[in-house]
Write a protein that holds these residues in place. Structure first.
Motif: not given
Lengths: 333, 327, 298, 315
Positions: D232-247, D302-310
């Motif tokens: 789930l933690r890895n899947a959260f990055i694309p999910i967040l993107t969709v939440i942003g785009l569908t706003f 900016l939230l990506y940085a919290l989830i993804d160390p890369r």
């Protein structure tokens, strides 16, 4: 040395359900592994060597339509029939597995230390701090410099060779009895590969564990393995100690394989030996001996499937005409 | 051995630095290729080996001018390829072709195999348009494929067959020089030997010259007449194949050759296992780039960059310690 | 120019060729959901094409005596406050939705394709086009469409333009990401090595391999366009009354919701049928055309 | 990390510039004379001339754009003739309802969609997966305003549980506030939730095919531990993107829902402004929503940085 085998596979059959029906990737495989021994599982892609290794730990995912038949005996239990939570106590604890591509086999969002400590906490019931301490010793054991700081690194900060060492550390964290290595060095450069192979041999002596090494590189087999199983299209076609494999290969496919690889020994002027035809797809496996359509010595008898016959103490071959030689064909130096 | 023909391809002090990131303020560069000089005679196969990241593929692409070099010269049949303008460049492009590693992504999945080969002829207008199809059949036959393969799509072929199609596409325009960038690394053992034999047959029949790039030393040893060993963008050693394998002079070559798994269990010999990892090309070590991992490194190795100089006939080495240590 | 023409022709035959070959069509047909989608859509298409025949009364004819009649044998979907037959208006309304949907798909796909391809191939163009695309995507579809309608005036053509403007960036972004993947393939480098000209690389090699994601995206855009057209008409900023469109029938239904529920319910059902059909086909096409999407049955 | 934030902000500026230009251009597409269109046909020439002077319509277009932009940067979005107040105050008054509607709808959508998507992906291929995904398919096929109308018909007219329309601000008590907002928020949240659920399922399925998931399984972890901890933690990055785009879809939906439920939000403001051709308000409202969308997507980046160390450790 008739001691109790560490792992015994009896007549393993693995079938996948695909759109066009059932496909048999592994068709009746039998072998034993003894502790302290490295056994090479060799063959071209699609011969079922990786599927065999995954079948041992039933690593086919929850919803894949795979069917497993036969028996895999480990510590007097049949791994194919034990309930899921029991096999989960064995995975990573008594039998562990490392994979080919170090770049994608580690979780990118967790530190290396966490991922190693995870299996220690799970199997050895230590708390997180003790597990991390043990992880540091494991990193040291696999030869990673300054392990205390590396513990907090993320996978993307390490090179391919380093990551493969982390994978090995993770696999050996709970001192398993058997390590299954699926093409551990294929994705690495030749100098790094030498380091990793040497490391695996050192650890095997220290921990007296059995290793199943899956590879398509006969050079690696010669360097590291004690015994070799050659697989073709889901079946074991030859099994023998590694010296015998190179001195006196009996199965036509094994001979063809050895002589078609350019190596230090082959003469540069001559053309490379070529095995005729192509590996058939798993959808239309030839009846009888699977290698018959490509075998120069095939005859009517090869129409019915040969058994894995024991030639001498440790040499088995699945062929009606083992050791067949065309006249004038010289054996490898 | 190839006769003393004039060198078909000459490369002088070739350099290529890649910017690390797209924005202008960030001037850091990756030193992919550092002053590589080599020459390939007509009909010869020059093997270029080295571990991943050593710049061998980049060198191949620089010679074909697929990417523009930062400095240096590439002469093909005496003409400097980098100075050529369009019409002359097109002629040279026709004579120099490339074969790629991954057969599964080297062919456009939506175009029939036959028309992919014919397309190269369309681009260079080889012969009258109507008999290009016949030429394609001829080329297909040369690489061991049948006529009816013309109308098939790439996904209907195995890896080995696709590599034959890629070869056919490169040979369709009658080149003189072919860069083979890891042509067999992605193939299975049995198909690998078929393609290697095919490459050698085509070289004899069509008098081709190859630059053969690979990381598998046994394959390179089998097919090459001369071999260059690269490490972190530098050419470390260059020699005829038999000399290189009989008496490797550069410590890196020795380590590389000793690391090759020998397919004979009785063949135990002293192993030179290098410690540590290949340093990042972003900030390579000073002086000789190998000194951080070299078992015999001395002070001089850290300060000055060794120059590739002739140590024996046809045998060049870039190492300070060579002259007093090996000869 | 003829090379480009026959290249496009070639692309067509390649594409039709793959449709004709049975395994592709058979696999699509085996997907039950996709087939029901096709069924739904054909009903709507037939309704749109043969609207005059299917409608029982002329949609605009007002019978003041039969105001607000409940659905009955005479008026299948009942009548509205002016006595107009709701069923006939819904049938004629399908013409608006289908024509708007189709034209939006065509316009946004063609322009999106060109923008996506050229921004993927030419790096320096990429930044420019992508910033404009990001900027356009910042506007909610309905709001942007309303603003354009307010400026251009209430005509169906303006509805098409405003919805297309909203979806060109979405198509451009999809095509660009697909084209960037294709651009990294070796066969593109091979053609460049042969000195292939950019137009040949883009139109003969990159474009055909971006068709799958584009077709899937186009189906979903058709569905969204139908919803947005209905929303605009519902807000009174879409197809001008009295021309029947599902949106403005719904808008009439809103004010009379207490007395005549049927005016609001039936056009809604028509919208859902169309959009559901399109979404089903979109999912079916995605499983069929995009190789790496993981199917339900692994 | 700071470099990443700085880079994201730099990307923002050209996007905001495009937003401003597009916003300005749309209004000036009007064929003919905007002043005549605004004042109607019976206005005298003198009034037209005064209005044109007031709005500076006779200046060259780029000068108008310059003055408008300068005003916007100082928070002055122009003057609304019909509402006889500065546009910014008009927007400020109508902001409350839209913000609470969209937030409530988004919370409902995410609360329903993420578990639905995860459950569907975790039980891939079973009847549960098919059921959830058919629901999600229906969710994106039913327009939110039609759901709203049906809610009114069912809950307000027939059952009388909720008021058919209208709005009570938060100040009038939470329960009262929610009583009016439940139906619009749920009808808006359904389509949004369906979009997010489908995306959650496909991104989780993609992650479950990765090699490190098989490594985790080979370590002996339980299935649900692998799903929640590793996948789930890895899947959260694309999910967040969709939440942003569908706003953007959410705000669009809000406009229509506000009209259905008579909620005096930004949507209603824009719709009435359109019918009355009040260009200043249309321009201001749309600029404000687009800017909000861009800022929300910046926060998500900016939230990506919290989830993804890369991302966090990128030099």
């Amino acid at each position: 040395m008739k001691k109790q085998p560490l792992l015994e596979v009896r007549d393993l059959k693995t079938r996948f359900s695909t759109e066009t029906g059932l496909v048999t990737a592994v068709d009746g495989v039998c072998f034993q592994i003894y502790s302290g021994e490295t056994v090479g599982l060799v063959g071209e892609s699609g011969c079922g060597k990786s599927v065999t290794s995954l079948s041992i730990l039933r690593l086919f995912g929850k919803h894949s339509g795979t069917r497993l038949e036969g028996k895999i005996l480990f510590e007097e239990r049949d791994l194919l029939t034990v309930p899921l939570d029991e096999i989960q106590t064995i995975r990573g604890n008594k039998i562990s597995m490392i994979f080919q591509d170090p770049m994608t086999s580690l979780n990118p969002v967790y530190t290396v230390g966490d991922q190693i400590a995870e299996s220690i906490v799970l199997h050895q019931k230590l708390d997180r701090k003790q597990a991390l301490a043990k992880a540091v010793t494991m990193l040291e054991l696999v030869g990673i410099p300054s392990p205390e700081s590396r513990i907090h690194d993320y996978p993307h900060q390490l090179s391919g060779g380093m990551r493969q060492r982390v994978m090995i550390a993770m696999g050996l964290a709970c001192q398993p009895k058997l390590l299954i290595a699926d093409e551990p060095t294929t994705a690495l450069d030749v100098t790094i590969q030498a380091q990793i192979l040497e490391l695996m041999q050192k650890l095997q002596c220290e921990l007296n564990m059995g290793i199943i090494l899956i590879t398509h590189d006969l050079g690696v087999v010669a360097e590291v393995c004690d015994r070799v199983l050659v697989m073709y299209l889901g079946q074991i076609v030859e099994e023998c100690p590694v010296e015998v494999l190179f001195d006196n290969p009996l199965h036509p496919y094994t001979c063809g394989l050895i002589r078609s690889i350019p190596s230090m020994a082959t003469n540069r002027r001559e053309e490379l030996h070529v095995i005729a035809g192509m590996v058939p797809s798993l959808y239309h496996v030839p009846a009888g001996c699977h290698f018959a359509p490509r075998c120069p010595y095939a005859d009517a008898q090869c129409g019915n499937p040969p058994e894995l016959v024991t030639i001498d103490a440790e040499h088995k071959v699945r062929c009606w005409h083992p050791g067949a030689r065309a006249s004038g064909e010289r054996r490898l130096a | 051995m190839a006769t003393q023909a004039a060198p078909l391809v000459e490369v002088e002090q070739l350099v290529k630095y890649f910017p690390v990131s797209k924005n202008y303020f960030d001037l850091r560069v990756v030193k992919a290729v550092n002053r590589i000089s080599l020459s390939i005679r007509e009909g010869e196969t020059y093997g270029l080996v080295g571990e991943s990241g050593c710049g061998k593929s980049t060198t191949g692409r620089l010679i074909l001018r697929l990417i523009e070099p930062t400095a240096g010269e590439v002469r093909f049949q005496g003409k400097n390829v980098l100075k050529l303008a369009n019409e002359e460049l097109r002629k040279v492009r026709q004579d120099m072709q490339i074969v790629f590693q991954d057969p599964f992504s080297a062919l456009n999945p939506r175009i029939r195999v036959g028309s992919a080969i014919k397309e190269t002829m369309d681009i260079f207008e080889i012969g009258p348009p109507n008999d290009r199809k016949a030429r394609t059949y001829d080329i297909l036959d040369k690489v061991g494929l049948q006529k009816d393969h013309y109308d098939r799509y790439p996904h209907e072929f195995s890896g080995g067959q696709r590599q034959r199609v890629v070869l056919a596409r490169a040979l369709a325009v009658g080149p003189k020089f072919v860069v083979c960038d890891e042509p067999v690394s992605a193939l299975d053992v049995s198909t690998q030997s078929q393609i290697i034999n095919l490459l050698e047959k085509l070289q004899r029949d069509l008098k081709l010259t190859y630059l053969f790039i690979a990381h598998n030393l046994s394959v390179v040893r089998h097919i090459s007449d001369r071999i260059g060993v690269m490490y972190l963008g530098h050419l470390m050693e260059e020699a005829a194949t038999d000399n290189l394998f009989a008496r490797p002079l550069h410590p890196y070559t020795q380590a590389l050759l000793s690391a090759i798994p020998h397919p004979n269990p009785r063949h135990k010999r002293k192993r030179v296992v290098l410690s540590g990892d290949v340093p990042s090309p972003l900030n390579p070590p000073t002086g000789c780039v190998f000194h951080t991992r070299c078992p015999i490194a001395v002070g001089a190795c850290r300060d000055t960059v060794p120059v590739l100089h002739q140590v024996a006939p046809g045998h060049n080495v870039a190492c300070h310690k060579v002259h007093e240590w090996n000869i | 120019m003829d090379i480009a023409a026959n290249a496009i022709l070639k692309k067509k035959t390649n594409f039709l060729e793959s449709i004709r070959r049975n395994i592709v069509v058979r696999r699509f047909m085996s997907n039950r959901l996709a087939v029901t989608g096709c069924a739904l859509l054909t009903i709507i298409f037939l309704m749109a094409i043969f609207a005059p025949l299917l409608a029982t009364q002329p949609p605009l004819e007002m019978k003041v005596t039969d105001r607000l009649k409940a659905p009955s044998a005479a008026y299948w979907f009942g009548t509205d406050e002016f006595g107009r037959d709701v069923y006939s208006r819904v049938v004629h309304g399908s013409r608006i939705s289908i024509s708007v949907g189709l034209s939006v798909v065509v316009i946004s796909s063609v322009l999106g394709l060109v923008l996506g391809l050229y921004s993927a191939y030419y790096r320096h163009l990429d930044n420019l086009i992508m910033r404009v695309v990001d900027g356009l995507m910042a506007f909610p579809a309905v709001l942007l469409a309303i603003a354009i309608m307010a400026a251009l005036g209430p005509k169906v053509e303006n509805v098409i333009i405003s919805i297309s403007v909203v979806y060109i960036p979405t198509v451009a972004r999809t095509v660009r990401s697909a084209a960037l993947v294709v651009r990294e393939q070796t066969y593109i480098e091979a053609i460049q090595a042969l000195g292939g000209k950019p137009w040949r690389i883009i139109w003969r090699h990159i474009a055909p391999n971006c068709m799958s994601p584009l077709i899937v995206q186009a189906t979903f855009i058709f569905a969204y366009a139908v919803i947005i057209e209905a929303s605009l008409s519902f807000l009174g900023a879409g197809t001008p009354p009295p021309q029947p469109s599902w949106g403005n029938i719904l808008s009439d239904g809103r004010t009379l919701i207490r007395q005549a529920w049927w005016i609001m319910v039936f056009p809604g059902i028509a919208i859902v049928m169309t959009v559901l059909g399109l979404n089903l086909i979109g999912d079916g096409l995605r499983d069929l055309l995009d190789p790496h999407t993981n199917k339900a049955k692994s | 990390m700071v470099k990443y934030i700085f880079k994201r902000i730099c990307y923002l500026l050209p996007v905001l510039a495009v937003v401003a230009i597009v916003d300005f251009v749309i209004i000036h597409l009007t064929p003919g004379d905007p002043a005549a269109v605004m004042l109607g046909s019976d206005a005298t020439d003198a009034d037209l001339a005064k209005l044109r002077e007031q709005l500076g319509l006779n200046l060259p277009i780029y000068v108008q754009f310059g003055r408008w932009l300068w005003g916007v940067l100082h928070g002055n979005l122009g003057w609304s003739i019909f509402m006889d107040m500065p546009v910014s105050t008009a927007i400020w008054q109508h902001l409350g309802p839209t913000v609470s509607l969209t937030i409530l709808a988004e919370v409902i959508a995410i609360a329903v969609a993420i578990p639905l998507g995860v459950a569907a992906a975790a039980n891939r291929g079973t009847w549960l997966d098919q059921l959830f995904m058919t629901l999600a398919l229906l969710g994106i096929s039913i327009p939110s305003f039609w759901i709203g109308l049906n809610f009114i018909l069912l809950f307000a007219v027939k059952l009388g549980w909720f008021p058919a329309a209208g709005y009570q601000p938060l100040s009038s008590g939470l329960v009262n506030h929610l009583k009016y907002l439940i139906m619009p928020a749920v009808s808006l949240g359904i389509m949004q939730g369906a979009l997010i659920a489908r995306m959650t399922r496909s991104s989780l399925l993609e992650v479950l095919n990765e090699n490190y998931i098989r490594t985790a399984e080979a370590k002996g972890l339980k299935y649900w531990v692998i799903i929640f901890k590793h996948a789930l933690r890895n899947a959260f990055i694309p999910i967040l993107t969709v939440i942003g785009l569908t706003f953007a879809v959410l705000i669009g939906g809000a406009v229509v829902t506000e009209t259905v439920f008579n909620i005096p939000g930004i949507g209603k403001l824009v719709v009435t402004a359109v019918l009355r051709r009040d260009y200043a308000v249309i321009q201001g409202a749309i600029l404000m929503t687009a800017t909000a969308y861009v800022l929300i997507n910046l926060v998500i980046d900016l939230l990506y940085a919290l989830i993804d160390p890369r991302v966090r450790l990128s030099k």
